[in-house]
Write a protein that holds these residues in place. Sequence first.
Motif, PDB file in Angstrom:
ATOM      1  N   GLY A  97      44.186  47.340  34.278  1.00 46.60           N
ATOM      2  CA  GLY A  97      43.816  46.240  35.177  1.00 46.60           C
ATOM      3  C   GLY A  97      42.325  45.951  35.126  1.00 46.60           C
ATOM      4  N   THR A  98      41.488  46.973  34.930  1.00 46.80           N
ATOM      5  CA  THR A  98      40.050  46.744  35.037  1.00 46.80           C
ATOM      6  C   THR A  98      39.416  46.431  33.686  1.00 46.80           C
ATOM      7  OG1 THR A  98      39.601  49.085  34.730  1.00 46.80           O
ATOM      8  CG2 THR A  98      39.876  48.313  36.993  1.00 46.80           C
ATOM      9  N   ALA A 136      39.098  43.801  31.823  1.00 48.81           N
ATOM     10  CA  ALA A 136      38.275  42.601  31.704  1.00 48.81           C
ATOM     11  C   ALA A 136      37.324  42.440  32.883  1.00 48.81           C
ATOM     12  CB  ALA A 136      39.171  41.375  31.611  1.00 48.81           C
ATOM     13  N   ALA A 137      37.263  43.437  33.755  1.00 48.62           N
ATOM     14  CA  ALA A 137      36.536  43.276  35.008  1.00 48.62           C
ATOM     15  C   ALA A 137      35.044  43.135  34.764  1.00 48.62           C
ATOM     16  CB  ALA A 137      36.811  44.458  35.920  1.00 48.62           C
ATOM     17  N   ASP A 138      34.413  42.202  35.488  1.00 46.70           N
ATOM     18  CA  ASP A 138      32.969  42.145  35.563  1.00 46.70           C
ATOM     19  C   ASP A 138      32.529  43.256  36.504  1.00 46.70           C
ATOM     20  OD1 ASP A 138      33.111  39.977  33.890  1.00 46.70           O
ATOM     21  OD2 ASP A 138      32.991  38.504  35.496  1.00 46.70           O
ATOM     22  N   GLU A 139      31.229  43.423  36.659  1.00 50.64           N
ATOM     23  CA  GLU A 139      30.743  44.543  37.450  1.00 50.64           C
ATOM     24  C   GLU A 139      30.583  44.162  38.919  1.00 50.64           C
ATOM     25  OE1 GLU A 139      27.169  47.872  37.228  1.00 50.64           O
ATOM     26  OE2 GLU A 139      27.025  45.986  36.141  1.00 50.64           O
ATOM     27  N   ALA A 140      31.263  44.897  39.793  1.00 54.12           N
ATOM     28  CA  ALA A 140      31.170  44.675  41.231  1.00 54.12           C
ATOM     29  C   ALA A 140      30.334  45.782  41.856  1.00 54.12           C
ATOM     30  CB  ALA A 140      32.558  44.658  41.857  1.00 54.12           C
ATOM     31  N   ASP A 151      29.766  40.719  32.544  1.00 49.96           N
ATOM     32  CA  ASP A 151      29.289  41.690  31.565  1.00 49.96           C
ATOM     33  C   ASP A 151      28.185  41.117  30.681  1.00 49.96           C
ATOM     34  OD1 ASP A 151      31.020  43.516  32.511  1.00 49.96           O
ATOM     35  OD2 ASP A 151      32.547  43.223  30.965  1.00 49.96           O
TER      36      ASP A 151
END
Lengths: 395, 395, 395
Positions: free
Chosen positions: C1-2, C4-8, C19
Amino acid sequence: GTAAADEATTKGNLEIKSDDGNYSASLGGRIHFDTYLFDSDLEDPISTTDFRRARITLKGNIYDWSYVLEQDFTGGDTLSGYRDVYLAHEFLNGEIRIGQFKPFRSMAEMTSSNELTMLERPFSSSTGLYDGHQFQQGIGWTGVQDCYTLGFMAFNLRDAGTPRNEGVGAAGRLAWAPVNTDDLTLHLGTSVSFENNNRNSSDLVAEADYAGRRGPSQLMALTPGNLGGDATTAALELAGSYGPVYLQAEYTVGDFEGNYYLSEEDFEDEFGAPAPFYCDPDLGCFIDNQTVRTWYIQGSWMLTGEHKAYSKKRGAFSSAKPSGDGLWGGAWELTFRYDTMENANISDLEASSVTFGLNFYANRNVRFMLNYIIGDDDFTGDGTDQLGLRAQIGW
Amino acid sequence: GTAAADEATTKGNLEIKSDDGNYSASLGGRIHFDTYLFDSDLEDPISTTDFRRARITLKGNIYDWSYVLEQDFTGGDTLSGYRDVYLAHEFLNGEIRIGQFKPFRSMAEMTSSNELTMLERPFSSSTGLYDGHQFQQGIGWTGVQDCYTLGFMAFNLRDAGTPRNEGVGAAGRLAWAPVNTDDLTLHLGTSVSFENNNRNSSDLVAEADYAGRRGPSQLMALTPGNLGGDATTAALELAGSYGPVYLQAEYTVGDFEGNYYLSEEDFEDEFGAPAPFYCDPDLGCFIDNQTVRTWYIQGSWMLTGEHKAYSKKRGAFSSAKPSGDGLWGGAWELTFRYDTMENANISDLEASSVTFGLNFYANRNVRFMLNYIIGDDDFTGDGTDQLGLRAQIGW
Amino acid sequence: GTAAADEATTKGNLEIKSDDGNYSASLGGRIHFDTYLFDSDLEDPISTTDFRRARITLKGNIYDWSYVLEQDFTGGDTLSGYRDVYLAHEFLNGEIRIGQFKPFRSMAEMTSSNELTMLERPFSSSTGLYDGHQFQQGIGWTGVQDCYTLGFMAFNLRDAGTPRNEGVGAAGRLAWAPVNTDDLTLHLGTSVSFENNNRNSSDLVAEADYAGRRGPSQLMALTPGNLGGDATTAALELAGSYGPVYLQAEYTVGDFEGNYYLSEEDFEDEFGAPAPFYCDPDLGCFIDNQTVRTWYIQGSWMLTGEHKAYSKKRGAFSSAKPSGDGLWGGAWELTFRYDTMENANISDLEASSVTFGLNFYANRNVRFMLNYIIGDDDFTGDGTDQLGLRAQIGW
């Protein structure tokens, strides 16, 4: 890219927590959209649609400090839109709050607006007895110890939307849940409140909105702001839940300082009917200290079998969580309330509401509420009723 | 720390989605900052700068429910600042909405304010024919089936910022895009709207702001709020795009119920010029039912070759996405509109605008717009023009 | 799930960055909650609690563009609540801003409200000399080159909450920090400002709130909005820090165009005392061009030894970061200010404040401030004092 990322989550809101727990922040909100249809009598209010609440809520913590910044766009102006706006510090199994929040009084007031059994709170809350004093500015502490929930607040008699003034008050509440299991809760509680007007204070007022929101109001007592008078209240709470059944009752007595005269015309303007006692032709109608009594009993039966949970943090009941087995995949609840308020010093100054309701919970965040409110104002003889409907989402 | 994290993303906004897709939330916004310079004639408006929009938008979903809570800080008071504020439920390839949103009428109205070709929408929208009725409170459904976009709404005649009243209305729109490829779109559409004043309703009004925002207004028709009158409209839409070229036209007829008298003075106050017909010395000027007609044609040519995309969800055109090959790395667009509105029952009561424009798209989120609007009010003889400039960012 | 995650991330706020650095967004806020207690003299202001600021701040970037959208809910109406609301583009080691932001003048004004040494800014800011003109709408540039901080702005004489008008102004500031090490900073600066009233402009006003916020105000000069007059100012800044000690001074001269008459009554209404010069019985009191002079010196000593950092971006001092070694785990600071403003053309028209203060920094985000302000109005003879207390959290 995600190596240093803190944890981001959503349950319909935005939330980020730091890995070490030292920081967190969230953005939530709620929409309560109402439709009111009146069966008019002497009073003839306008039937319409209305946003009851449309609110954003920012919360966060920074080490042992935290904040809440909440704005309700139904306020019209942003100062009236302030709800919980405070910073807090962990202290003694609870927190010290500085800013604007609710004084600790009335079990109904402590219940979140997202968790109400009926469309509106009963008269014993800021909807009636503490009219316009739901949020105040000051300092307080609230916490939980064993089966006790405590809260104290000392405050300036204003919220962000009311005039700057030198009035002060204090309120405290103790709730006790001697039994609190998964299936059974018994709650007892008591609270006291004291408010003292001073320079530039607004009037202290008790009112009964006996036919629901946007319906008619019956003034119950008034302590003028400019005379430095006091209002004092004391309340008892008794509530419990067992399986799908829930009952809650409060009894509150208020003393509103009087000792002033109203002209006969002003009396009728304020109270909606002529004074039922002798008024001096020169001085007018004498308003002595006023004793106001209000009590209600409300209950509900979850037709789909769920149990209403008890929040120890609030010392009040939350909503049941839908099991998903009911019609349309949600939960169904039948509700009932009898609510009454009287001024013991003015004959027939009494109003009451009988409410029947049905709630549908689509899920934990979405619900629909239907209330039929039978209003009765003994003082004016008005018997306006209201059919109220709410569509609600909170996240 | 990130093991349980949902997915957080940004395109200038904040967005978090749960791994299972059951929950999501986002916080976006927009800033539209305008400068208006008037070439005055009979009217002499103030040239100034103005925030046209400064808006935050919260959106999210919770299983098959969703919400939008949008506040525009240009509203002044927060009730006037409500835009889309509703909860919605997936239903039949579309969604049921409850709360405040736009009635489905006028292709120009369905176009997002972030995607407008010109600074302002044409007269056939709430900028003119549905003056002040852009958002209403009620229930509706919108969805897409094949090449059809449909929307229906039943509403109370108010938004959050207008008075509580018992007026009601309904509107529906059908859009058809028989051709819709990457390079070519053909759109046909039609809508009808019915509004009925009742207790406490505001006037139903059609107005032409023929020299841009903050410029002069020409009243076109008025159905008084307190007489229970109706306003009914029917509209036809024709639009298309081919490569870098885009054209859009609407024709709308409105019937505003009249049957009332205005004194000669009031007529001149409201309409800006003396009545061009006989007024009874005792009763005043008789205003019968009024037929209002408005139509516009607008078009644009993307000088940098991009193609304007069609949004099936809205049944309206979006902006072209800049290829990045133009001057300053953005896209350039030449725009044109002819817009006119008339009252068919009062001689010479007609106003029109000719607008020439140039848009620069720095990227998908940032744009600059320049409009020169040649205004013409046949009724008063005023010919005020406006040079309008917008700096816009949406995220 | 993570994947493609941008940074939170969170430091009490919500923040997400892509990113590739092309996108970012954050949501922060601040709560400043004050208590004011007055020791009254001729004036007798109301002692009360008050939210000084309750603000949300959205920021983000989209490639080389960025935005700020900030709303302070203490504004009452949302237009008055606009603070920084602009879009910006990277340009020449700085940024071009379009929208609403602070004109570049006064070192005190450039200091963030989260970083103030005292509860309020001195008279040389929009708290006094530029009364009501803290934020203006227009275009400007600010940037840093070597040890220089520069800013220029051309603006319309309005913010979002003030009337649309055709007044214009311009301001520029140059700050120089020839020495700026970890332990020692020396700062010199200068700014000029020019404002010209035009159609519909509000009055240009200089005022001295000599006994703190919500206390009495002494009018110092007034250039009427409807006469097209000018106000021009020039300022010098000198400041420095060495270890735990910090000093800052500004000297500003303003010229307020006059050349109008006030009746004797109006003079006394506006200035709070009778005109100390001859007034013509027919024409009234002649107000010629007015020269206003204001200067202050303020300083502080961090009892816990921290050093106040210098922000090159602002050309102003920030707060010291608590080392955590002080009492209650925070930092402690003793503060002092002398502040005075006079109208050189009207005898005795002068007011001044002496302030002593103590600040406690619980951490980088939370602080408490105590000020005792000794007010002195030479013109009216009033000597009202204020004890002010602030609880503050910013995130």
